[in-house]
Design an enzyme around this catalytic site. Structure first.
Site, PDB file in Angstrom:
ATOM      1  N   ASP A 387     -68.773   5.588 -14.936  1.00 39.60           N
ATOM      2  CA  ASP A 387     -67.362   5.816 -14.685  1.00 39.60           C
ATOM      3  C   ASP A 387     -66.561   5.565 -15.966  1.00 39.60           C
ATOM      4  O   ASP A 387     -66.772   4.551 -16.649  1.00 39.60           O
ATOM      5  CB  ASP A 387     -66.904   4.873 -13.567  1.00 39.60           C
ATOM      6  CG  ASP A 387     -65.446   5.031 -13.215  1.00 39.60           C
ATOM      7  OD1 ASP A 387     -65.071   6.109 -12.737  1.00 39.60           O
ATOM      8  OD2 ASP A 387     -64.683   4.060 -13.420  1.00 39.60           O
ATOM      9  N   GLU A 423     -68.999  10.183 -17.324  1.00 40.81           N
ATOM     10  CA  GLU A 423     -67.691  10.740 -17.009  1.00 40.81           C
ATOM     11  C   GLU A 423     -66.931  10.657 -18.335  1.00 40.81           C
ATOM     12  O   GLU A 423     -66.470   9.573 -18.720  1.00 40.81           O
ATOM     13  CB  GLU A 423     -66.980   9.938 -15.924  1.00 40.81           C
ATOM     14  CG  GLU A 423     -65.639  10.547 -15.551  1.00 40.81           C
ATOM     15  CD  GLU A 423     -64.873   9.720 -14.527  1.00 40.81           C
ATOM     16  OE1 GLU A 423     -64.191  10.320 -13.673  1.00 40.81           O
ATOM     17  OE2 GLU A 423     -64.945   8.476 -14.597  1.00 40.81           O
TER      18      GLU A 423
END
Length: 747
Positions: A387, A423
């Protein structure tokens, strides 16, 4: 007159912060005897059960806390009584000690003493029980009453509240770490080791995927055991996915603003324990049983040929900013773990969550890499999706692809061999890094998402972007030895509309989140097919199902690694909520009853059929980029693009508005060889994508491209079992239905 820093909130217990056990109800409890503590060792970090000197069993505790003045381990018995054991040994900034007789199942935490000086970033407060960053299991759930804040949360002057130390004991209000004994060697496990080019990823939430599944026993729904159940695995195998990407399963906490509104963090992007499986997802218990249950889930998925990828959140923690709670790292060594601004009271926030871990510091980098290796070697997982990975790649300020984090991963003998997905952005300056991560890494490709959404709502000014995305995004990834599978292609993800909502809503509808519909993106690139939300109009419903077939077919025919979101193949809806992070209810859970409806069952069958087609045909999962050059004298190339006239596209065609695009994939010119050294040869295909709202003519390319074409997918048909089989001669003009994909095999 005293300054705010010298003020103290009244202690809830006279013993709070004194080194003595604290009462939870105002009455003094009996003080258990303090056990002996031996020197122990500074490694490994955490609480590790072992046999010590003279064959005595116990637990070694080791905690990095560089600036601390004293560290105590708090041990809790079944009645909640606390015994505080001092760790007096200090080696290389690690406090450690071996406590004889501390066995697996023991609940514990730390109390760390030091200066209270928020202006310099020092926030030690021994009244606060702290979770071990290396705890392998956590018992209990984090609430956020005032007692768990290191400062006085409700101080009248909020501008200085974070500087006023709270003396109340937090132990009764916070979960405890659990000593876990782990001697599992995984000798009976067989990892699938699916090559990247052959992978199909399925993003799912452990709780949401299983919570309403009728084939899973009710007591197992919402748990790791539920995901391991044959009924859950049967669906994954039928679909043909090769990996599940689990939304965060590290122990996480709920944010204060959600708890105040009666909501919880459902997605889990608020980690506080990087070694512990989230306890609320365990059916078997939370005093260590969750570890074994998670492992059994991994084994069951592996046995079905499915890899397990974890969505991990190492960029920030649940402690938020200076007004956030003190749960672990903030109270252990705030300055050592977090990025602080020049004004050290404040946190550098590249994540939008209040804080950012200082990955440049060796001890933070060690925490992250120790955690990653643990989940691979001891918990059996096969990879990670990071993330806001750009925040991890920052050196002191800027994103740096030579940063310590990326350098360590690249040379680590365990981590460089697992699947790594970035990401590739954060919210800081220069944080958008799509296409910039080094080899070994794949990336979520949001440019693919945007192009495909825009094409099917007929909003692209021309087809240049679509051409790049369908063929592997060579403009982004054809450098440094990267391959087409560096692009993780997706149309939807957990964050945003579901696929069904993408064709049902023009705007977000997040009222249930309690933020007056201000949260969530407004850039949805969606089209509601003429009616907002659910409707009884069968023409609109049929058009929406056709658009879903178009989007799924495009995704699964594109070069790169496709990622689907759990439930999109069933027509799952979140009722227009594009930010359902706090909706632990039917808004987020999969509705398995959709399979009883013919239209949605047909969509699921088409998804399975497309994935099977992808697995059978290597031309659809290439390991190298297309060259676009003729390899033989007949002029046939590995990739060619055609206009509706049946002519190859010119440079001018790429810049002109178009609703129709023809893509020819040659199976004769696939680079590489099979395992026995033979050339890889496959069928050739022509894909015709037409986003126009009316049928359109298309001339099928003639020799050398083909002599005949057989239709094998026609997304205009609801029932794909009857759709394929039509054969057309090369050079014929066919009619492409409105808003449809035709996939034709060269016969």
């Amino acid at each position: 007159m005293t300054s705010a820093a010298e003020q103290r909130a009244p202690a809830g217990d006279p013993a709070a912060g004194s080194g003595q056990p604290s009462a939870t109800n105002g009455a003094r409890r009996a003080v258990p005897p303090v056990p002996a503590v031996w020197p122990g060792t500074p490694t490994p970090l955490g609480a590790r059960f072992r046999v010590g000197p003279d064959g005595v069993a116990g637990t070694n505790f080791a905690l990095w806390a560089a600036g601390a003045e004293a560290v105590r381990v708090s041990l809790f018995d079944e009645q909640g009584r606390e015994t505080r054991v001092p760790l007096t040994e200090l080696t290389h900034e690690i406090w450690h000690g071996f406590v004889p007789g501390v066995m697996p199942g023991q609940r514990y935490g730390y109390r760390v003493e030091g200066r209270w000086d928020p202006w310099t970033g020092a926030r030690w407060n021994p009244a606060k029980l702290l979770l071990d960053p290396y705890a392998r299991a956590v018992d209990g759930e984090f609430g956020l009453p005032p007692e768990v804040y290191g400062h006085v949360r409700d101080w009248p002057d909020q501008s200085v509240a974070d500087t006023v130390r709270d003396e109340r004991d937090s132990a009764p209000y916070v979960p405890k770490g659990v000593v876990v004994h782990d001697d599992d060697d995984w000798s009976d496990d067989r990892r699938p080791k699916t090559p990247w080019a052959d992978s199909v990823i399925y993003e799912l939430h452990v709780r949401g995927f299983t919570r309403l599944h009728p084939g899973i026993p009710e007591e197992l729904r919402g748990t790791y055991a539920g995901l391991a159940h044959p009924a859950a695995i049967e669906h994954l195998v039928k679909l043909g996915v090769t990996a599940v990407e689990l939304l965060p399963v590290h122990q996480f906490a709920h944010e204060d603003h959600l708890l105040r509104r009666g909501l919880k963090n459902y997605w889990g992007y608020n980690s506080i324990g990087y070694f512990a499986p989230h306890a609320a997802y365990a059916a078997s218990g939370t005093t260590g049983q969750q570890v074994g249950e998670f492992k059994r889930m991994v084994r069951a998925l592996h046995a079905a040929g499915i890899e397990v990828i974890l969505d991990v959140v190492y960029n920030h923690t649940a402690e938020a900013g200076e007004l956030g709670p003190t749960l672990s790292l903030k109270g252990i060594d705030n300055r050592g773990y977090y990025r602080l601004q020049d004004d050290a009271r404040r946190y550098a926030d590249y994540t939008g969550c209040g804080n950012t871990l200082h990955v440049v510091r060796p001890q933070v980098l060690r925490l992250i890499t120790d955690s990653l290796r643990y989940w691979v070697t001891e918990m059996g997982v096969d990879g990670f999706r990071f993330d806001l990975a750009a925040a991890l790649a920052r050196s002191m300020h800027d994103v740096d692809m030579l940063s310590p984090f990326l350098a360590v991963i690249a040379q680590d003998p365990v981590l460089r061999r697992v699947k790594l997905i970035a990401e590739p952005w954060d919210i800081g300056s220069g944080g958008y890094q799509v296409g910039a991560f080094p080899p070994l890494w794949t990336e979520w490709n949001d440019r693919y998402r945007n192009a495909v959404r825009d094409f099917w709502r007929h909003a692209l000014p021309d087809v240049r972007e679509m051409g790049y995305r369908l063929s592997g995004s060579s403009d982004l990834y054809a450098w440094g030895g990267r391959r087409p599978y560096a692009s993780v292609n997706f149309v939807t993800a957990h964050d945003g509309f579901t696929l069904r909502d993408l064709v049902s809503y023009g705007t977000k509808h997040n009222e249930a989140n309690g933020e007056n519909n201000r949260d969530g993106t407004d850039d949805n690139r969606s089209w509601n097919c003429g009616t907002e939300g659910e409707t009884g109009d069968e023409r609109v419903r049929a058009l929406r199902r056709r658009q879903l077939r178009n989007l799924l077919t495009t995704l699964l025919l594109s070069t790169g690694v496709p990622m689907l979101v759990a439930g999109d193949e069933l027509g799952r809806t979140q009722r227009g909520n594009n930010n359902a992070y706090c909706q632990d209810n039917e808004i987020s859970w999969l509705d398995w009853s959709l399979l009883e409806e013919p239209g949605w069952r047909a969509l699921c069958d088409l998804t399975s059929r497309l994935i099977a087609l992808r697995h059978r045909h290597p031309v659809l999962r290439r390991r190298a980029f297309f060259s676009g050059r003729a390899q033989t004298a007949d002029g046939l190339r590995d990739l060619a693009w055609f206009t509706p006239r049946g002519a190859e596209m010119t440079e001018g065609d790429w810049y002109a508005p178009a609703a129709t695009l023809g893509m020819y994939l040659s199976g004769r010119d696939i680079p590489g060889r099979d395992e026995r050294g033979a050339p890889v040869v496959d069928d050739s295909f022509l894909a015709v994508l037409h986003a126009g709202d009316r049928p359109a003519p298309f001339v099928l390319p003639g020799p050398p491209w083909a002599e005949r074409y057989e239709v094998i997918v026609d997304t205009s048909a609801e029932d794909q079992e009857r759709a394929p089989g039509t054969v057309h001669r090369a050079g014929a003009e066919i009619t492409v239905p409105a808003r449809a994909v035709l996939l034709l095999r060269v016969a």
